[in-house]
Design a protein around this motif. Structure first.
Motif, PDB file in Angstrom:
ATOM      1  N   ALA A  17      36.443  35.625  60.402  1.00  0.00           N
ATOM      2  CA  ALA A  17      35.436  36.611  60.003  1.00  0.00           C
ATOM      3  C   ALA A  17      36.076  37.974  59.749  1.00  0.00           C
ATOM      4  CB  ALA A  17      34.363  36.723  61.093  1.00  0.00           C
ATOM      5  N   VAL A  18      37.000  38.382  60.638  1.00  0.00           N
ATOM      6  CA  VAL A  18      37.678  39.669  60.456  1.00  0.00           C
ATOM      7  C   VAL A  18      38.493  39.667  59.180  1.00  0.00           C
ATOM      8  CG1 VAL A  18      39.463  41.182  61.412  1.00  0.00           C
ATOM      9  CG2 VAL A  18      37.721  40.210  62.923  1.00  0.00           C
ATOM     10  N   TYR A  19      39.207  38.561  58.938  1.00  0.00           N
ATOM     11  CA  TYR A  19      40.011  38.472  57.718  1.00  0.00           C
ATOM     12  C   TYR A  19      39.137  38.616  56.480  1.00  0.00           C
ATOM     13  CZ  TYR A  19      42.827  36.655  53.931  1.00  0.00           C
ATOM     14  OH  TYR A  19      43.469  36.520  52.723  1.00  0.00           O
ATOM     15  N   PHE A  20      37.988  37.945  56.468  1.00  0.00           N
ATOM     16  CA  PHE A  20      37.101  38.019  55.306  1.00  0.00           C
ATOM     17  C   PHE A  20      36.596  39.439  55.084  1.00  0.00           C
ATOM     18  CE2 PHE A  20      32.766  38.102  53.633  1.00  0.00           C
ATOM     19  CZ  PHE A  20      32.993  37.553  52.371  1.00  0.00           C
ATOM     20  N   VAL A  21      36.143  40.091  56.150  1.00  0.00           N
ATOM     21  CA  VAL A  21      35.590  41.444  56.017  1.00  0.00           C
ATOM     22  C   VAL A  21      36.660  42.412  55.516  1.00  0.00           C
ATOM     23  CG1 VAL A  21      34.643  43.411  57.289  1.00  0.00           C
ATOM     24  CG2 VAL A  21      33.785  41.102  57.736  1.00  0.00           C
ATOM     25  N   VAL A  22      37.846  42.364  56.119  1.00  0.00           N
ATOM     26  CA  VAL A  22      38.915  43.284  55.739  1.00  0.00           C
ATOM     27  C   VAL A  22      39.369  43.022  54.306  1.00  0.00           C
ATOM     28  CG1 VAL A  22      41.306  43.958  56.190  1.00  0.00           C
ATOM     29  CG2 VAL A  22      39.716  43.646  58.098  1.00  0.00           C
ATOM     30  N   SER A  23      39.630  41.776  53.973  1.00  0.00           N
ATOM     31  CA  SER A  23      40.162  41.441  52.650  1.00  0.00           C
ATOM     32  C   SER A  23      39.138  41.686  51.555  1.00  0.00           C
ATOM     33  CB  SER A  23      40.622  39.979  52.611  1.00  0.00           C
ATOM     34  OG  SER A  23      41.683  39.764  53.505  1.00  0.00           O
ATOM     35  N   ALA A  24      37.912  41.257  51.783  1.00  0.00           N
ATOM     36  CA  ALA A  24      36.868  41.439  50.769  1.00  0.00           C
ATOM     37  C   ALA A  24      36.586  42.917  50.545  1.00  0.00           C
ATOM     38  CB  ALA A  24      35.593  40.704  51.188  1.00  0.00           C
ATOM     39  N   GLN A  42      39.195  47.207  43.113  1.00  0.00           N
ATOM     40  CA  GLN A  42      38.618  47.004  41.784  1.00  0.00           C
ATOM     41  C   GLN A  42      37.654  48.131  41.409  1.00  0.00           C
ATOM     42  OE1 GLN A  42      38.126  42.568  40.567  1.00  0.00           O
ATOM     43  NE2 GLN A  42      37.326  42.763  42.624  1.00  0.00           N
ATOM     44  N   LYS A  43      36.867  48.553  42.368  1.00  0.00           N
ATOM     45  CA  LYS A  43      35.876  49.595  42.087  1.00  0.00           C
ATOM     46  C   LYS A  43      36.516  50.871  41.622  1.00  0.00           C
ATOM     47  CE  LYS A  43      31.956  52.063  44.104  1.00  0.00           C
ATOM     48  NZ  LYS A  43      31.113  52.270  45.328  1.00  0.00           N
ATOM     49  N   HIS A  44      37.634  51.208  42.209  1.00  0.00           N
ATOM     50  CA  HIS A  44      38.330  52.438  41.856  1.00  0.00           C
ATOM     51  C   HIS A  44      39.447  52.191  40.842  1.00  0.00           C
ATOM     52  CE1 HIS A  44      36.190  54.830  44.838  1.00  0.00           C
ATOM     53  NE2 HIS A  44      36.381  53.854  45.699  1.00  0.00           N
ATOM     54  N   GLU A  45      39.408  51.003  40.203  1.00  0.00           N
ATOM     55  CA  GLU A  45      40.335  50.670  39.114  1.00  0.00           C
ATOM     56  C   GLU A  45      41.805  50.789  39.535  1.00  0.00           C
ATOM     57  OE1 GLU A  45      39.260  53.010  35.739  1.00  0.00           O
ATOM     58  OE2 GLU A  45      37.390  51.930  35.426  1.00  0.00           O
ATOM     59  N   LYS A  46      42.050  50.360  40.759  1.00  0.00           N
ATOM     60  CA  LYS A  46      43.453  50.334  41.209  1.00  0.00           C
ATOM     61  C   LYS A  46      44.186  49.131  40.645  1.00  0.00           C
ATOM     62  CE  LYS A  46      42.912  53.927  43.893  1.00  0.00           C
ATOM     63  NZ  LYS A  46      43.554  55.207  43.556  1.00  0.00           N
ATOM     64  N   ILE A  47      43.413  48.134  40.121  1.00  0.00           N
ATOM     65  CA  ILE A  47      44.013  46.967  39.492  1.00  0.00           C
ATOM     66  C   ILE A  47      43.733  47.065  38.000  1.00  0.00           C
ATOM     67  CG2 ILE A  47      44.050  44.461  39.355  1.00  0.00           C
ATOM     68  CD1 ILE A  47      43.061  44.359  42.196  1.00  0.00           C
ATOM     69  N   GLN A  48      44.766  47.199  37.212  1.00  0.00           N
ATOM     70  CA  GLN A  48      44.628  47.271  35.759  1.00  0.00           C
ATOM     71  C   GLN A  48      44.695  45.851  35.199  1.00  0.00           C
ATOM     72  OE1 GLN A  48      43.938  50.173  34.233  1.00  0.00           O
ATOM     73  NE2 GLN A  48      43.990  51.143  36.252  1.00  0.00           N
ATOM     74  N   ASN A  87      49.115  34.395  43.701  1.00  0.00           N
ATOM     75  CA  ASN A  87      48.197  35.525  43.548  1.00  0.00           C
ATOM     76  C   ASN A  87      48.876  36.850  43.845  1.00  0.00           C
ATOM     77  OD1 ASN A  87      46.200  33.685  42.948  1.00  0.00           O
ATOM     78  ND2 ASN A  87      44.759  34.437  44.489  1.00  0.00           N
ATOM     79  N   CYS A  88      49.677  36.896  44.899  1.00  0.00           N
ATOM     80  CA  CYS A  88      50.342  38.152  45.267  1.00  0.00           C
ATOM     81  C   CYS A  88      51.251  38.630  44.150  1.00  0.00           C
ATOM     82  CB  CYS A  88      51.139  37.964  46.557  1.00  0.00           C
ATOM     83  SG  CYS A  88      50.118  37.948  48.061  1.00  0.00           S
ATOM     84  N   GLU A 128      50.884  41.989  38.058  1.00  0.00           N
ATOM     85  CA  GLU A 128      50.856  41.893  36.601  1.00  0.00           C
ATOM     86  C   GLU A 128      49.489  42.276  36.035  1.00  0.00           C
ATOM     87  OE1 GLU A 128      52.269  38.117  35.168  1.00  0.00           O
ATOM     88  OE2 GLU A 128      53.628  37.887  36.869  1.00  0.00           O
ATOM     89  N   GLY A 129      48.439  42.236  36.874  1.00  0.00           N
ATOM     90  CA  GLY A 129      47.116  42.618  36.417  1.00  0.00           C
ATOM     91  C   GLY A 129      46.463  41.628  35.478  1.00  0.00           C
ATOM     92  N   LYS A 130      46.809  40.342  35.581  1.00  0.00           N
ATOM     93  CA  LYS A 130      46.178  39.343  34.731  1.00  0.00           C
ATOM     94  C   LYS A 130      44.685  39.231  35.068  1.00  0.00           C
ATOM     95  CE  LYS A 130      50.101  37.968  32.833  1.00  0.00           C
ATOM     96  NZ  LYS A 130      50.431  38.223  31.423  1.00  0.00           N
ATOM     97  N   THR A 131      43.874  39.037  34.054  1.00  0.00           N
ATOM     98  CA  THR A 131      42.425  38.988  34.257  1.00  0.00           C
ATOM     99  C   THR A 131      42.019  37.883  35.226  1.00  0.00           C
ATOM    100  OG1 THR A 131      42.078  39.825  32.013  1.00  0.00           O
ATOM    101  CG2 THR A 131      40.201  38.773  33.098  1.00  0.00           C
ATOM    102  N   TRP A 132      42.632  36.703  35.096  1.00  0.00           N
ATOM    103  CA  TRP A 132      42.205  35.567  35.901  1.00  0.00           C
ATOM    104  C   TRP A 132      42.477  35.738  37.390  1.00  0.00           C
ATOM    105  CZ3 TRP A 132      45.954  33.261  38.777  1.00  0.00           C
ATOM    106  CH2 TRP A 132      47.279  33.367  38.335  1.00  0.00           C
ATOM    107  N   VAL A 133      43.441  36.608  37.741  1.00  0.00           N
ATOM    108  CA  VAL A 133      43.802  36.716  39.152  1.00  0.00           C
ATOM    109  C   VAL A 133      42.693  37.375  39.967  1.00  0.00           C
ATOM    110  CG1 VAL A 133      44.953  38.990  39.179  1.00  0.00           C
ATOM    111  CG2 VAL A 133      45.774  37.156  40.674  1.00  0.00           C
ATOM    112  N   ARG A 134      41.851  38.179  39.301  1.00  0.00           N
ATOM    113  CA  ARG A 134      40.727  38.791  40.022  1.00  0.00           C
ATOM    114  C   ARG A 134      39.820  37.701  40.579  1.00  0.00           C
ATOM    115  NH1 ARG A 134      36.914  42.438  36.425  1.00  0.00           N
ATOM    116  NH2 ARG A 134      36.855  40.453  35.305  1.00  0.00           N
ATOM    117  N   TRP A 135      39.479  36.717  39.736  1.00  0.00           N
ATOM    118  CA  TRP A 135      38.597  35.635  40.188  1.00  0.00           C
ATOM    119  C   TRP A 135      39.328  34.707  41.157  1.00  0.00           C
ATOM    120  CZ3 TRP A 135      34.259  37.510  38.889  1.00  0.00           C
ATOM    121  CH2 TRP A 135      34.122  38.227  37.694  1.00  0.00           C
TER     122      TRP A 135
END
Length: 414
Positions: free
Chosen positions: A392-399, A406-412, A348-349, A354-361
């Motif tokens: 819990a901290v990892y989930f909150v920070v990473s999510a 994604q919201k700010h389109e930093k991943i093309q 994933n990293c 590369e910005g592949k579509t599937w990596v988002r999911w």
């Protein structure tokens, strides 16, 4: 604790990489890119993880031959160690050379040559499958009575020697160049220019190349990489890309006899009726461009954050393979499960760049699944309770971070 010298040397590797990064900083030379470095380290991680399962090839077979077929009993004198060193290095030379000259074997070695950069991180870019094709070259040493642990130690030291030669920061080294492998010699080996292809296969000693006609001095600066770049940062794809190409070629070859020949001929070989051998093309240095992907600072920092956690976890996992009494700490199933978890992170990293579509999911699934697995393991295995909070901290920070990217389109996505 794992007593593998290569695993024990991991902290030294990163210290030296850090020093080379400082050299880059002060000399204003472009030695590293983040995606390439992460791809290199990821291939090193997957190689170490696969080694947990494939070590039977390298060590198990050697031990069997030593126990049942060794025809000498040798004492550990200085001559014992010198001869063992020379035999290991000679076996490495031929294994390495055949890995370049046999198509099937090249698929297990090509990973190490895929980077278009040349720095210390490239030394860690290793194939997960190479041992399958090369372990047999060292087996004759067992017949002479050299003990298995001694063989493993010298082999590991031979590998460690080759770490420092993966750098552009050291020039030619005078008389040392006539006997030992050096950065200058190995830069040639990593060159994709036709005059540099399949040269300087040495491990520690360059004398084998001089003896067997594969030596080439460094002249003009090499162009690094392979003749057909993979153009990907995906560590899993890096390990299978050549075999995928071989599969396509085999479909084109109608005769089974030629298909068999194709496996053991040099890379680039085809039957005459399909055009014949395809030599390495010349590199036009004026138009040549390395594979690059663009990523903003936010994505770089996100991947770096995830990767540092992954590196830390992987190092702890590798160092913890043995109990204090020398027995295995993890079962094969546990090793496989943890290997899969780590492999998903490194893939994933790389693909995030590369910005592949599937990596988002894939990344969202990982962000949700991994903390859940940590909580479950903490409950089932009675691990410390603070790991609940860590999950819990990892989930909150990473999510939160990944959602913002994604919201700010930093991943093309492509």
């Amino acid at each position: 604790m794992n007593v593998n010298p290569i695993v024990l040397s991991i902290p030294i590797f990163f210290i030296l990489i850090g020093i080379e990064l400082l050299v880059e900083r002060f000399t204003h030379k472009k030695l590293y890119t983040l995606p390439d470095t992460i791809a290199n380290l990821s291939c090193g991680i997957t190689q170490q993880l696969s080694g947990l399962f494939l070590k039977i090839f390298a060590i198990g077979a050697y031990q069997f031959l030593f126990e049942h077929f060794a025809f000498l009993t040798l004492e550990r004198t200085w001559l014992y160690w010198l001869v063992l060193f020379l035999l290991v290095d000679l076996a490495y030379y031929w294994a390495h050379r055949m890995s370049h000259e046999v198509n099937l074997f090249w698929g297990g070695h090509v990973v190490h040559h895929q980077s278009e950069e040349y720095n210390l991180s490239v030394a860690l870019r290793q194939s997960s499958l190479q041992v399958v094709w090369t372990f047999a070259f060292s087996l004759p040493i067992a017949f002479f009575g050299f003990r298995t642990l001694d063989f493993a130690l010298i082999s590991a030291l031979n590998t460690l020697y080759q770490f420092w030669i993966h750098t552009e920061t050291i020039g030619k080294m005078g008389w040392f160049e006539y006997i030992f492998n050096t950065p200058s010699h190995h830069r040639v080996h990593h060159g994709r220019d036709p005059k540099y292809i399949d040269k300087n296969h040495a491990g520690s000693l360059i004398i084998w190349d001089r003896m067997f006609g594969t030596f080439q001095a460094e002249e003009e600066k090499p162009t690094y990489g392979i003749t057909k770049p993979i153009n990907s940062w995906n560590a899993a794809y890096a390990n299978v890309s050549h075999y995928a190409e071989m599969g396509n070629d085999l479909k084109r070859i109608p005769r089974w006899s030629d298909r068999l020949r194709y496996l053991f001929k040099k890379p680039g070989w085809l039957p005459e009726y399909l055009g014949g051998y395809r030599p390495a093309p010349a590199v036009d240095k004026a138009t040549y461009r390395k594979y690059e992907t663009t990523a903003g600072l936010s994505l770089n920092l996100y991947v770096l954050f995830q990767y540092i956690l992954c590196l830390t976890g992987t190092a702890l996992f590798l160092f913890s393979q043995k109990n204090p009494d020398g027995t295995d700490r993890f079962t094969t199933t546990e090793n496989l499960f943890i290997t899969i978890l780590i492999s998903v992170v490194v893939v994933n990293c790389g693909v995030l760049f590369e910005g592949k579509t599937w990596v988002r999911w894939a990344e969202w699934l990982r962000i949700i699944l991994y903390p859940a697995l940590l909580v479950a393991a903490t409950y089932l295995l009675n691990w410390p309770a603070w790991l609940y909070g860590a999950g819990a901290v990892y989930f909150v920070v990473s999510a939160g971070w990944f959602y913002t990217l994604q919201k700010h389109e930093k991943i093309q996505l492509v």
